[in-house]
Motif scaffolding. Structure first.
Motif, PDB file in Angstrom:
ATOM      1  N   LYS A 190       0.856  -1.185   0.000  1.00 16.86           N
ATOM      2  CA  LYS A 190       0.000   0.000   0.000  1.00 16.86           C
ATOM      3  C   LYS A 190       0.894   1.238   0.000  1.00 16.86           C
ATOM      4  N   PRO A 191       0.342   2.422  -0.274  1.00 10.36           N
ATOM      5  CA  PRO A 191       1.160   3.640  -0.221  1.00 10.36           C
ATOM      6  C   PRO A 191       1.878   3.742   1.129  1.00 10.36           C
ATOM      7  N   THR A 192       3.180   3.956   1.084  1.00 11.38           N
ATOM      8  CA  THR A 192       4.011   3.919   2.285  1.00 11.38           C
ATOM      9  C   THR A 192       4.829   5.204   2.406  1.00 11.38           C
ATOM     10  N   PRO A 193       4.413   6.117   3.271  1.00 12.33           N
ATOM     11  CA  PRO A 193       5.136   7.384   3.419  1.00 12.33           C
ATOM     12  C   PRO A 193       6.521   7.207   4.026  1.00 12.33           C
ATOM     13  N   TYR A 194       6.657   6.239   4.921  1.00 15.80           N
ATOM     14  CA  TYR A 194       7.955   6.012   5.545  1.00 15.80           C
ATOM     15  C   TYR A 194       8.655   4.860   4.835  1.00 15.80           C
ATOM     16  N   TRP A 195       9.224   5.167   3.677  1.00 15.34           N
ATOM     17  CA  TRP A 195       9.892   4.155   2.871  1.00 15.34           C
ATOM     18  C   TRP A 195      11.315   3.890   3.346  1.00 15.34           C
ATOM     19  N   ALA A 196      11.901   4.811   4.121  1.00 15.29           N
ATOM     20  CA  ALA A 196      13.279   4.659   4.592  1.00 15.29           C
ATOM     21  C   ALA A 196      13.311   3.843   5.877  1.00 15.29           C
ATOM     22  N   ASN A 197      12.878   2.610   5.771  1.00 14.19           N
ATOM     23  CA  ASN A 197      12.767   1.732   6.928  1.00 14.19           C
ATOM     24  C   ASN A 197      13.655   0.512   6.718  1.00 14.19           C
ATOM     25  N   GLU A 536      -0.727   6.804   5.033  1.00 11.15           N
ATOM     26  CA  GLU A 536      -1.151   8.180   4.780  1.00 11.15           C
ATOM     27  C   GLU A 536       0.003   9.011   4.212  1.00 11.15           C
ATOM     28  N   LEU A 537      -0.124   9.430   2.964  1.00 14.89           N
ATOM     29  CA  LEU A 537       0.926  10.207   2.312  1.00 14.89           C
ATOM     30  C   LEU A 537       0.860  11.695   2.631  1.00 14.89           C
ATOM     31  N   ASP A 538      -0.309  12.177   3.060  1.00 12.95           N
ATOM     32  CA  ASP A 538      -0.444  13.579   3.431  1.00 12.95           C
ATOM     33  C   ASP A 538       0.243  13.793   4.786  1.00 12.95           C
TER      34      ASP A 538
END
Length: 596
Positions: A190-197, A536-538
């Motif tokens: 799904k859309p993932t705002p915290y991709w630097a994981n 949530e990307l916002d």
């Protein structure tokens, strides 16, 4: 400032009419952090500014021995089993992630050739993927090439429940695919705002496929490399005596020119924080001491000797008291503190609320922590955008008495309150550490005045923070009523930090007590908010969700925040060691050097 105005400022930066520095300063004035301001620019398609570190040596080696003190001695050297920071730090000597976090919360490439962003095509605009390009010509310490296969394997290894890795949460919901020998793509469901994981920071340390593949799944604890690491880092493994000493030597094939500076590295474990601080600041026997949990008055006195200095790195770390949601004294299906059994005393909201107002945070900060602790009623404090302005704290013994009286807890002849034949007696444990034990004493004294009997228990830090599943005194087992320690926030995004309260992370016998939810607290509303924040990307809506999570945890008194704890280290005067409040102390070990 409304959304329209904010977007107009971003557009000015993109058009070259406003500098990145001015934009960041304006955002900080509004209460945002520099990392968040940089992330906003990254989402707008502008590449992040490259962090540059001062480094004076002009050749590899020649710096002699680097001597470090870790007063909690590491017990293993596999980062994916590192329950405590002592094991994370020791592993970071030898292993590296794709990227780490600098003091300002910016990503710095390590094994990555560059940081992914919209401009270079590394970030998917839909938030569903991130593509990493790897540095070429990197080799493991045994000479084998480092490739995309190692990243795919690390993902498979960490996400396998049978491995029982503490990093499973960073990998289990992602898919990693090899594009070519030096490129991988991480795909999200799904859309993932915290991709630097995954593959970033301490959870991102990459292990070699050719050594760990025979020890996947339920064989993971048998791998010789758990104690004899073979990494890509600036130092090669020499020896390890668990709980005592780790030694390494310069990696002559390291993938960064003129690094490292030191010829050997030694991490000595054991002792206590005061003796560690003294060994750097007063006697000069060591170059660096980690996690100096010492009263500020003592630190200031030691600094006056002139041999070393104290450095403080701001971040989101929290010294807090945990309230056990489960019964630690009753065994259910062979397990104490089982999620199947509620705590007989702390399941009463009146008791939890009374305990919350019996913690004198102001005295703890003034007389114990000083500049090394910031009193707070919030669990989530940084970045500032995520800090709740509604959660309050107070110290009020009279109020505690009123709450308990109204809850039916009556004082007996001995002054201890009881209800339905059960006395209000609690066991409160922590690691052996002077500030924590003094905090325990402050809390116990207040509890006595409210009719609560508190038994204090202190455990050697190397035992308390051990990952030994057979040890009954680890903080993850939580075989008592209350406990206190400092939990780290190792990145400028709260997603991982706040997953320590989700129901699927409850520590249990089934997951070998590797789950991060140590309190065993469970809230369906919290779980729902967390799941929403994950996708949530916002950034504004996402911040609101994390603030709500903080309020749920604090208002239900699952934990009692005490002080926000910046990192505190002791350094020899001539040691140059760039620190970060968002990553391990050894995150950038390759850039350490000693002034001539």
């Amino acid at each position: 400032m409304n959304e329209r105005h904010l977007r107009s400022l971003v557009a000015l930066v993109k058009a070259g009419k406003m500098s990145r520095r001015v934009f960041v300063r304006k955002m900080v004035e509004l209460g945002l952090t520099a990392p968040l301001a940089s992330q906003m620019l990254a989402y707008a398609g502008m590449a992040a500014a490259q962090t540059e570190f001062e480094y004076k040596p002009t050749k590899r080696g020649g710096g002699g021995a680097l001597k470090l003190l870790w007063w909690q001695g590491p017990t293993l050297l596999n980062p994916h089993f590192a329950v405590g920071t002592k094991d994370q730090e020791a592993s970071r000597i030898f292993y590296e992630p794709l990227a780490g976090w600098d003091a300002d919360g910016n990503l710095v490439p390590m094994l990555a050739a560059e940081i992914p962003d919209l401009e270079n095509g590394g970030l998917g605009r839909d938030g569903m993927s991130v593509t990493w390009k790897l540095k070429p010509n990197v080799r493991w310490h045994d000479g084998e090439p480092f490739t995309a296969d190692d990243l795919v394997f690390t993902w498979e290894y960490a996400r396998d429940p049978a491995t029982a890795a503490v990093t499973i949460g960073s990998y289990k919901d992602a898919k990693v695919e090899k594009i070519d020998p030096l490129t991988v793509r991480v795909l999200f469901a799904k859309p993932t705002p915290y991709w630097a994981n995954a593959f970033v920071g301490w959870r991102g340390m990459i292990i070699p496929r050719h050594l760990f593949e025979p020890f996947k799944g339920d064989k993971s604890r048998d791998a010789p490399a758990n104690l004899k690491p073979v990494g890509t880092g600036p130092y090669r493994f020499v020896s390890f005596n668990p709980g005592d000493l780790v030694t390494g030597e310069l990696n002559r094939d390291y993938h960064v020119a003129n690094r490292p500076h030191f010829d050997t590295i030694e991490v000595k474990g054991g002792g206590d924080a005061v003796s560690a601080a003294r060994a750097v600041l007063q006697t000069g026997e060591y170059d660096f001491a980690w996690n100096i949990q010492v009263e500020d008055e003592i630190l200031q006195r030691l600094e006056k000797t002139g041999k070393g200095r104290v450095e403080i790195d701001r971040g989101g770390n929290m010294e807090h008291i945990q309230l056990n949601s489960t019964d630690p004294w009753t065994e259910v299906d062979g397990e104490r503190s089982s999620a199947k059994a509620k705590h007989p005393l702390l399941s009463d909201p009146a008791v939890r609320q009374a305990l919350t107002v019996l913690v004198d945070r102001a005295s703890v900060q003034e007389h114990i922590y000083g500049r090394t602790g910031i009193l707070t009623g919030n669990f989530l404090n940084y970045p500032e955008r995520y800090r709740s302005n509604t959660t309050k704290w107070e110290f009020n013994i009279e109020k505690a008495n009123q709450l308990l009286e109204a809850g039916g807890w009556k004082r007996g002849p001995d002054g201890i309150r009881a209800r339905e034949g059960r006395k209000l007696r609690l066991v409160y444990q922590t690691s052996i550490n002077a500030p924590r034990q003094k905090t325990q004493a402050v809390v116990k004294q207040a509890c006595q005045k409210a009719g609560i009997e508190v038994e204090l228990k202190s455990i050697t830090a190397s035992v308390y923070f051990s990952s030994d599943v057979a040890n009954p005194d680890t903080y993850a087992k939580f075989y008592c009523d209350l406990q206190m320690y400092n939990v780290l926030m190792n990145e400028p995004d709260p997603e991982f930090f706040m997953n320590q309260f989700v129901s699927w992370e409850i520590a249990s016998k089934e997951n070998k007590w590797q789950g991060r939810n140590i309190t065993r607290w469970h809230s369906e509303e919290y779980d729902k908010a967390y799941r929403a924040a994950e996708g949530e990307l916002d950034p504004v809506k996402r911040a609101a969700l994390f603030i709500r999570m903080n309020d749920l945890v604090c208002n239900d008194h699952a934990v009692i925040p005490v002080v926000n704890r910046p990192k505190v280290e002791a350094l020899a005067n001539k040691l140059h060691a760039p620190g970060s409040g968002w990553d391990n102390d050894l995150w950038n070990l390759k850039d350490w050097y000693r002034e001539a």
